[in-house]
Design a protein around this motif. Sequence first.
Motif, PDB file in Angstrom:
ATOM      1  N   HIS A  72       2.456  -0.614 -11.783  1.00 50.95           N
ATOM      2  CA  HIS A  72       1.918  -1.630 -10.886  1.00 50.95           C
ATOM      3  C   HIS A  72       2.965  -2.424 -10.100  1.00 50.95           C
ATOM      4  O   HIS A  72       2.742  -2.745  -8.931  1.00 50.95           O
ATOM      5  CB  HIS A  72       0.995  -2.572 -11.651  1.00 50.95           C
ATOM      6  N   PRO A  73       4.129  -2.768 -10.694  1.00 50.69           N
ATOM      7  CA  PRO A  73       5.134  -3.465  -9.891  1.00 50.69           C
ATOM      8  C   PRO A  73       5.565  -2.661  -8.660  1.00 50.69           C
ATOM      9  O   PRO A  73       5.878  -3.248  -7.614  1.00 50.69           O
ATOM     10  CB  PRO A  73       6.302  -3.647 -10.870  1.00 50.69           C
ATOM     11  N   TYR A  74       5.526  -1.347  -8.763  1.00 49.81           N
ATOM     12  CA  TYR A  74       5.947  -0.495  -7.645  1.00 49.81           C
ATOM     13  C   TYR A  74       4.866  -0.413  -6.569  1.00 49.81           C
ATOM     14  O   TYR A  74       5.164  -0.379  -5.367  1.00 49.81           O
ATOM     15  CB  TYR A  74       6.319   0.893  -8.173  1.00 49.81           C
ATOM     16  N   VAL A  75       3.623  -0.407  -7.003  1.00 51.55           N
ATOM     17  CA  VAL A  75       2.509  -0.447  -6.051  1.00 51.55           C
ATOM     18  C   VAL A  75       2.521  -1.791  -5.333  1.00 51.55           C
ATOM     19  O   VAL A  75       2.401  -1.854  -4.105  1.00 51.55           O
ATOM     20  CB  VAL A  75       1.160  -0.241  -6.776  1.00 51.55           C
ATOM     21  N   GLU A  76       2.677  -2.853  -6.106  1.00 48.22           N
ATOM     22  CA  GLU A  76       2.689  -4.200  -5.529  1.00 48.22           C
ATOM     23  C   GLU A  76       3.822  -4.360  -4.522  1.00 48.22           C
ATOM     24  O   GLU A  76       3.632  -4.908  -3.426  1.00 48.22           O
ATOM     25  CB  GLU A  76       2.844  -5.229  -6.658  1.00 48.22           C
ATOM     26  N   ALA A  77       5.013  -3.881  -4.881  1.00 48.23           N
ATOM     27  CA  ALA A  77       6.172  -4.001  -3.993  1.00 48.23           C
ATOM     28  C   ALA A  77       5.964  -3.205  -2.707  1.00 48.23           C
ATOM     29  O   ALA A  77       6.279  -3.675  -1.608  1.00 48.23           O
ATOM     30  CB  ALA A  77       7.432  -3.519  -4.715  1.00 48.23           C
ATOM     31  N   THR A  78       5.418  -2.001  -2.840  1.00 52.65           N
ATOM     32  CA  THR A  78       5.181  -1.157  -1.665  1.00 52.65           C
ATOM     33  C   THR A  78       4.178  -1.804  -0.719  1.00 52.65           C
ATOM     34  O   THR A  78       4.406  -1.869   0.504  1.00 52.65           O
ATOM     35  CB  THR A  78       4.665   0.239  -2.098  1.00 52.65           C
ATOM     36  N   VAL A 176       5.452  -5.694 -19.342  1.00 51.76           N
ATOM     37  CA  VAL A 176       5.675  -4.688 -18.312  1.00 51.76           C
ATOM     38  C   VAL A 176       7.027  -4.987 -17.673  1.00 51.76           C
ATOM     39  O   VAL A 176       7.262  -6.120 -17.218  1.00 51.76           O
ATOM     40  CB  VAL A 176       4.570  -4.745 -17.237  1.00 51.76           C
ATOM     41  N   PRO A 177       7.933  -4.025 -17.634  1.00 53.01           N
ATOM     42  CA  PRO A 177       9.258  -4.291 -17.064  1.00 53.01           C
ATOM     43  C   PRO A 177       9.181  -4.513 -15.556  1.00 53.01           C
ATOM     44  O   PRO A 177       8.215  -4.109 -14.907  1.00 53.01           O
ATOM     45  CB  PRO A 177      10.043  -3.022 -17.409  1.00 53.01           C
ATOM     46  N   PRO A 178      10.201  -5.154 -14.983  1.00 57.03           N
ATOM     47  CA  PRO A 178      10.204  -5.384 -13.538  1.00 57.03           C
ATOM     48  C   PRO A 178      10.371  -4.067 -12.788  1.00 57.03           C
ATOM     49  O   PRO A 178      10.759  -3.044 -13.365  1.00 57.03           O
ATOM     50  CB  PRO A 178      11.418  -6.305 -13.335  1.00 57.03           C
ATOM     51  N   GLY A 179      10.051  -4.099 -11.516  1.00 56.66           N
ATOM     52  CA  GLY A 179      10.201  -2.911 -10.687  1.00 56.66           C
ATOM     53  C   GLY A 179      10.672  -3.305  -9.304  1.00 56.66           C
ATOM     54  O   GLY A 179      10.539  -4.458  -8.889  1.00 56.66           O
ATOM     55  N   MET A 180      11.233  -2.345  -8.601  1.00 56.94           N
ATOM     56  CA  MET A 180      11.739  -2.620  -7.262  1.00 56.94           C
ATOM     57  C   MET A 180      11.572  -1.390  -6.385  1.00 56.94           C
ATOM     58  O   MET A 180      11.714  -0.252  -6.847  1.00 56.94           O
ATOM     59  CB  MET A 180      13.216  -3.029  -7.326  1.00 56.94           C
ATOM     60  N   VAL A 181      11.251  -1.626  -5.126  1.00 61.37           N
ATOM     61  CA  VAL A 181      11.055  -0.538  -4.172  1.00 61.37           C
ATOM     62  C   VAL A 181      11.885  -0.814  -2.919  1.00 61.37           C
ATOM     63  O   VAL A 181      11.951  -1.955  -2.447  1.00 61.37           O
ATOM     64  CB  VAL A 181       9.567  -0.406  -3.780  1.00 61.37           C
ATOM     65  N   GLU A 182      12.526   0.235  -2.413  1.00 64.79           N
ATOM     66  CA  GLU A 182      13.253   0.161  -1.148  1.00 64.79           C
ATOM     67  C   GLU A 182      12.613   1.145  -0.177  1.00 64.79           C
ATOM     68  O   GLU A 182      12.415   2.312  -0.527  1.00 64.79           O
ATOM     69  CB  GLU A 182      14.726   0.506  -1.330  1.00 64.79           C
ATOM     70  N   ILE A 183      12.274   0.689   0.999  1.00 63.82           N
ATOM     71  CA  ILE A 183      11.692   1.561   2.011  1.00 63.82           C
ATOM     72  C   ILE A 183      12.625   1.624   3.215  1.00 63.82           C
ATOM     73  O   ILE A 183      13.000   0.589   3.783  1.00 63.82           O
ATOM     74  CB  ILE A 183      10.305   1.050   2.455  1.00 63.82           C
TER      75      ILE A 183
END
Length: 212
Positions: A72-78, A176-183
């Motif tokens: 979910h952190p990756y969906v949220e970030a995206t 839930v661990p943190p997540g990060m996305v770069e676009i």
Amino acid sequence: AGCFVARDGLMAAMLAEKGIEGISDLLEGEKGFFNVYFNGEYDREIILENLGQSYWGAGISYKPWPSTRLGHPYVEATLAIVKEHNIAYQNIDDITAIVGDFTRHQCEPLEIRQNPTSVVEAKFSIPYTVAVAAVRQKLTIGDFEPKMLKDKTVLEMASRVKYKVDDAFNRQGTHVPPGMVEIKTTEGEIFSKRVDVAYGNPANPIGWEALV
């Protein structure tokens, strides 16, 4: 499983309201829950502490998207990136998910995660869920229908999703661990978003309107 617990709890309360009694020694009896599953090792005082005053259920998280919670952190970030910067999927060059020791398994093996063949594989795939979020700017239960798993636009986007492992995103405890996305866009711009607390957690709450 959580939905069944909530349903059963509500049903138990309604039955009790009607005067229907349950088993008196369900928890502490000789064949009760604590003896069967915990070898009789439990602390009654801790269990009863603040009973009727402190409700642990108030601290649970809600899942805003019908996929595995760890993704979910990756969906949220995206979603945050493409909406905030008004990025159409046609203008995305590639996407990088920064993962830790636990979430990396939702990116490996990468070729399989980029091409899920079942609903379960799709729900446990960061490349797929991130691709859906980037292309459709949402993630719903309909995105996991078998026919949707063959969507060429989403799969092409998923093929552009890669990952990078960083110990700063390792799991600690039960959270839930943190997540990060770069676009990276086709014009060479790079936008990033880090999510430390997943959306739906009491510390990053989901509003009633969104929940409904």
